[in-house]
Motif scaffolding. Structure first.
Motif, PDB file in Angstrom:
ATOM      1  N   VAL A 269       0.820  -1.218  -0.065  1.00  0.00           N
ATOM      2  CA  VAL A 269      -0.145  -0.067   0.019  1.00  0.00           C
ATOM      3  C   VAL A 269       0.829   1.371   0.148  1.00  0.00           C
ATOM      4  O   VAL A 269       0.725   2.137  -0.723  1.00  0.00           O
ATOM      5  N   ALA A 270       2.050   1.151   0.780  1.00  0.00           N
ATOM      6  CA  ALA A 270       2.941   2.699   0.868  1.00  0.00           C
ATOM      7  C   ALA A 270       3.426   2.566  -0.613  1.00  0.00           C
ATOM      8  O   ALA A 270       3.516   3.722  -0.950  1.00  0.00           O
ATOM      9  N   ALA A 271       3.651   1.361  -1.283  1.00  0.00           N
ATOM     10  CA  ALA A 271       4.585   1.697  -2.722  1.00  0.00           C
ATOM     11  C   ALA A 271       3.600   2.566  -3.564  1.00  0.00           C
ATOM     12  O   ALA A 271       3.877   3.343  -4.472  1.00  0.00           O
ATOM     13  N   TRP A 272       1.981   2.081  -3.510  1.00  0.00           N
ATOM     14  CA  TRP A 272       1.017   2.617  -4.342  1.00  0.00           C
ATOM     15  C   TRP A 272       0.900   4.083  -4.202  1.00  0.00           C
ATOM     16  O   TRP A 272       0.555   4.865  -4.755  1.00  0.00           O
ATOM     17  N   LEU A 273       1.007   4.315  -2.625  1.00  0.00           N
ATOM     18  CA  LEU A 273       0.739   5.732  -2.090  1.00  0.00           C
ATOM     19  C   LEU A 273       1.688   6.798  -2.760  1.00  0.00           C
ATOM     20  O   LEU A 273       1.438   7.779  -3.021  1.00  0.00           O
ATOM     21  N   VAL A 274       3.050   6.209  -2.809  1.00  0.00           N
ATOM     22  CA  VAL A 274       4.093   6.823  -3.415  1.00  0.00           C
ATOM     23  C   VAL A 274       3.803   7.153  -4.777  1.00  0.00           C
ATOM     24  O   VAL A 274       4.163   8.378  -5.239  1.00  0.00           O
ATOM     25  N   GLU A 275       3.429   6.487  -5.534  1.00  0.00           N
ATOM     26  CA  GLU A 275       2.972   6.588  -7.025  1.00  0.00           C
ATOM     27  C   GLU A 275       1.715   7.541  -7.142  1.00  0.00           C
ATOM     28  O   GLU A 275       1.728   8.486  -7.897  1.00  0.00           O
ATOM     29  N   ALA A 276       0.573   7.272  -6.107  1.00  0.00           N
ATOM     30  CA  ALA A 276      -0.518   8.063  -6.358  1.00  0.00           C
ATOM     31  C   ALA A 276      -0.321   9.461  -5.941  1.00  0.00           C
ATOM     32  O   ALA A 276      -1.057  10.386  -6.368  1.00  0.00           O
ATOM     33  N   LYS A 277       0.470   9.558  -4.681  1.00  0.00           N
ATOM     34  CA  LYS A 277       0.588  10.980  -3.891  1.00  0.00           C
ATOM     35  C   LYS A 277       1.964  11.334  -3.853  1.00  0.00           C
ATOM     36  O   LYS A 277       2.181  11.999  -3.008  1.00  0.00           O
ATOM     37  N   LYS A 278       2.423  11.396  -4.900  1.00  0.00           N
ATOM     38  CA  LYS A 278       3.878  11.570  -5.301  1.00  0.00           C
ATOM     39  C   LYS A 278       4.056  13.196  -4.842  1.00  0.00           C
ATOM     40  O   LYS A 278       5.216  13.664  -4.062  1.00  0.00           O
ATOM     41  N   ASN A 279       3.215  13.977  -5.398  1.00  0.00           N
ATOM     42  CA  ASN A 279       3.572  15.499  -5.258  1.00  0.00           C
ATOM     43  C   ASN A 279       3.293  15.951  -3.825  1.00  0.00           C
ATOM     44  O   ASN A 279       4.009  16.753  -3.482  1.00  0.00           O
ATOM     45  N   VAL A 280       2.455  15.039  -3.017  1.00  0.00           N
ATOM     46  CA  VAL A 280       2.469  15.554  -1.602  1.00  0.00           C
ATOM     47  C   VAL A 280       3.606  15.443  -1.079  1.00  0.00           C
ATOM     48  O   VAL A 280       4.151  16.333  -0.142  1.00  0.00           O
ATOM     49  N   VAL A 281       4.324  14.389  -1.065  1.00  0.00           N
ATOM     50  CA  VAL A 281       5.543  13.850  -0.339  1.00  0.00           C
ATOM     51  C   VAL A 281       6.872  14.841  -0.847  1.00  0.00           C
ATOM     52  O   VAL A 281       7.586  15.551  -0.168  1.00  0.00           O
ATOM     53  N   GLU A 282       6.564  15.125  -2.168  1.00  0.00           N
ATOM     54  CA  GLU A 282       7.836  16.054  -2.825  1.00  0.00           C
ATOM     55  C   GLU A 282       7.764  17.450  -2.214  1.00  0.00           C
ATOM     56  O   GLU A 282       8.675  18.047  -2.128  1.00  0.00           O
ATOM     57  N   ASN A 283       6.521  17.882  -1.732  1.00  0.00           N
ATOM     58  CA  ASN A 283       6.470  19.209  -1.148  1.00  0.00           C
ATOM     59  C   ASN A 283       7.211  19.209   0.258  1.00  0.00           C
ATOM     60  O   ASN A 283       7.665  20.146   0.559  1.00  0.00           O
ATOM     61  N   ILE A 284       7.027  17.983   0.820  1.00  0.00           N
ATOM     62  CA  ILE A 284       7.966  17.959   2.263  1.00  0.00           C
ATOM     63  C   ILE A 284       9.393  17.420   2.221  1.00  0.00           C
ATOM     64  O   ILE A 284       9.971  17.584   2.960  1.00  0.00           O
TER      65      ILE A 284
END
Length: 449
Positions: A269-284
Motif C-alpha cells: 500500500v505504501a508503494a502505491w501511495l508513493v505513486e498516487a500521492k507523489k506530489n504531496v511528499v515532494e512538497n515536504i
C-alpha cells in the motif's frame, strides 16, 4: 560535448517522468522517445542548438500527448513550460483509479497470505527470517510490473532473479544461527530491493534518472511506511484497550492474523501511495532533508569525538561497530534522498555546503571505523562478520570520497550538479553486487558457519 550531455540529461529526465507517472508500456515510451529524438534532430539540422531544439520538440510532442503537458507543468521552473503547456484534455491514458486500487489491495492480501503460509510451512524461525523478503518483495515488484507494463524479457529476467535468490536462501545448508545465516538474513533484502528497482524503472536500470527516481521512491516509501505504522499502531492500540476493558484478549489474533497481513500489506500500500500521492511528499521532502541534515552532522561529530576519546580502537565493542555501520548507511540514505529532492538547475547554496560537511564528517567516522576493523582483524583473525563489515565500509569510503570531491567541485562551480547526481546513481549497483556476494559466496567460502 557539455551541451550534448545536457540534452541527453533532459531527454533522460523526460523519459523517467513518463515511466514514473503514466501506466504505459516500455515499448510505447521508446516510441515516444524515438519521436522526440527525431524532432530534435530535424530541428538541429535547421541550425538550432540543443536547448532550442529540445524546447520546440517538447512543445510538438506535448501537443500530441498529455504526458508532455504534465511534465511541463510539474517542472514549472524551466523555460520550456511555456512552450509545452497546452490546454487540459481528457486523461484516457491511465487505468481507472478503482482498478489500480483493486490490484493494490489484491497484492497486499496476497503478500499477507504468502507470509501466513510461509509461517505455517516453515517451522524454523531462522529459515523463515531468510524467506520473509522472498515472500513479500515479489508482490511489490508485481505492482510495478503491472504499472509499468514490463516487457516479457524484462519480466522473465526479474522472475528468474527472484527465483535464484529464493533457491540460494533455502538450499544452502546453513549452521543454525551461524554467522553466514545472519549475514544472509541481513543482505538478502538489499538484493531483493535492488531487483525491485528493475521493475520500478521499467527495466531501464542503466538510466541515471531512473535510478535516482528509485532512490527518491525508497525515501518516500520510508515516510509513508512510518505514517502507516504510526496510524495503524494508534488504531490497534485503541482497539486493544477497548476490548481489554470488555475482557476480550486480542493478543493471539494480533500474532496470528493482524501482523502477518498488516506489515507486508502496508509495504504494498505504501508503494502505491508513493505513486498516487507523489506530489504531496515532494512538497515536504526538501524540508525534511534540511531539518535532518544539520542534526545528523551534529550526531556524527559527537560520535566521532566519543570514538577518538575512547582509547584503543581494538577495544571498541563489536555491537558499537555494528551500530556505527547502521548510522553510516543512514547518512548515505539521507545524502541520496537530499540529492534526489534537490532542484538540479538551482545554483550552489548554503545547503550544498552543509551536505559537504555531512559527507566529510561521515568520511571521518568511516575512517575511524575502518581502522578499528582492520585492527580487530589483525588481532583476532578474519570471520564472515568482520570481512562483510570491512567490505561495506570500504564501499562507503569510496562512495563518500567521490561525493565529497564532486560536491566540492560543484560548490566551486567547476562541475555541474548532474555530475554529482550521476555518481550517486551509478554507484548504487555496487552495493547490490556486494550484497549478492555476501549472500551467494560467503556461506560456501566460510563453510556455512
Amino acid at each position: 560535448m557539455e551541451q550534448h550531455a545536457e540534452l541527453e540529461a533532459q531527454v533522460d529526465r523526460w523519459r523517467g517522468y513518463v515511466q514514473r507517472r503514466r501506466a504505459i508500456s516500455t515499448a510505447d515510451v521508446e516510441e515516444l522517445e524515438d519521436h522526440l529524438r527525431g524532432q530534435v534532430a530535424d530541428l538541429q539540422a535547421t541550425g538550432l542548438d540543443d536547448e532550442e531544439s529540445f524546447l520546440i520538440a517538447i512543445k510538438r510532442l506535448g501537443n500530441l500527448d498529455a504526458v508532455s503537458r504534465e511534465f511541463a507543468r510539474e517542472h514549472s521552473e524551466r523555460l520550456w513550460k511555456q512552450l509545452a503547456l497546452v490546454p487540459d484534455g481528457p486523461d484516457d491514458t491511465g487505468s481507472p483509479s478503482w482498478r489500480e486500487l483493486a490490484v493494490v489491495l489484491g497484492l497486499a492480501v496476497g503478500a499477507g497470505l504468502a507470509v501466513k503460509a510461509g509461517a505455517a510451512w516453515i517451522t524454523d524461525e531462522n529459515a523463515l527470517a531468510r524467506n520473509v523478503g522472498v515472500l513479500v518483495v515479489p508482490f511489490v515488484a508485481a505492482y510495478f510490473a503491472w504499472k509499468r507494463r514490463l516487457t516479457v524479457p524484462v519480466a522473465a529476467a526479474l522472475v528468474a532473479a527472484l527465483a535464484a535468490v529464493a533457491v540460494v536462501v533455502n538450499v544452502y545448508p546453513f549452521a543454525r544461527g551461524g554467522s553466514t545465516e545472519v549475514l544472509t538474513v541481513v543482505h538478502t533484502p538489499v538484493v531483493l530491493w535492488l531487483l525491485l528497482g528493475l521493475a520500478y524503472v521499467g527495466g531501464r536500470w542503466r538510466s541515471d534518472r531512473g535510478r535516482m527516481d528509485f532512490a527518491r521512491f525508497t525515501g518516500e516509501l520510508a515516510i509513508y511506511l512510518t505514517l502507516l505504522a504510526l496510524g495503524g499502531g494508534v488504531l490497534i492500540g485503541l482497539t486493544f484497550a477497548v476490548l481489554a476493558a470488555l475482557g476480550v484478549d486480542l493478543e493471539p489474533v494480533m500474532e496470528d492474523w493482524i501482523l502477518p497481513f498488516a506489515v507486508p500489506g502496508a509495504l504494498v500500500v505504501a508503494a502505491w501511495l508513493v505513486e498516487a500521492k507523489k506530489n504531496v511528499v515532494e512538497n515536504i521532502a526538501p524540508v525534511l532533508t534540511r531539518v535532518f541534515t544539520p542534526l545528523t552532522i551534529v550526531m556524527l561529530l559527537a560520535v566521532l569525538v566519543v570514538l577518538l576519546s575512547s582509547g584503543g580502537l581494538a577495544d571498541v565493542d563489536r555491537d558499537l561497530l555494528i551500530l556505527m555501520d547502521a548510522i553510516l548507511v543512514l547518512v548515505l540514505c539521507l545524502l541520496l534522498y537530499s540529492i534526489s529532492a534537490r532542484d538540479p538547475l538551482a545554483p550552489p547554496g548554503v545547503f550544498d555546503a552543509l551536505q559537504l560537511v555531512l559527507v566529510v564528517a561521515a568520511l571521518a567516522v568511516d575512517a575511524v571505523m575502518l581502522t578499528a576493523m582492520l585492527t580487530r582483524i589483525a588481532e583476532l583473525g578474519s570471520s564472515p562478520n568482520r570481512v562483510a563489515a570491512l567490505g561495506l565500509n570500504v564501499l562507503l569510503l569510496v562512495h563518500l570520497v567521490g561525493s565529497a570531491w564532486l560536491t566540492a567541485r560543484f560548490l566551486r562551480r567547476q562541475a555541474g550538479f548532474a555530475t554529482l547526481e550521476r555518481w550517486q546513481t551509478r554507484y548504487l549497483p555496487v552495493y547490490a553486487a556486494w550484497a549478492a556476494v555476501v549472500v551467494v559466496a560467503f556461506p560456501p567460502v566460510f563453510g556455512f558457519v
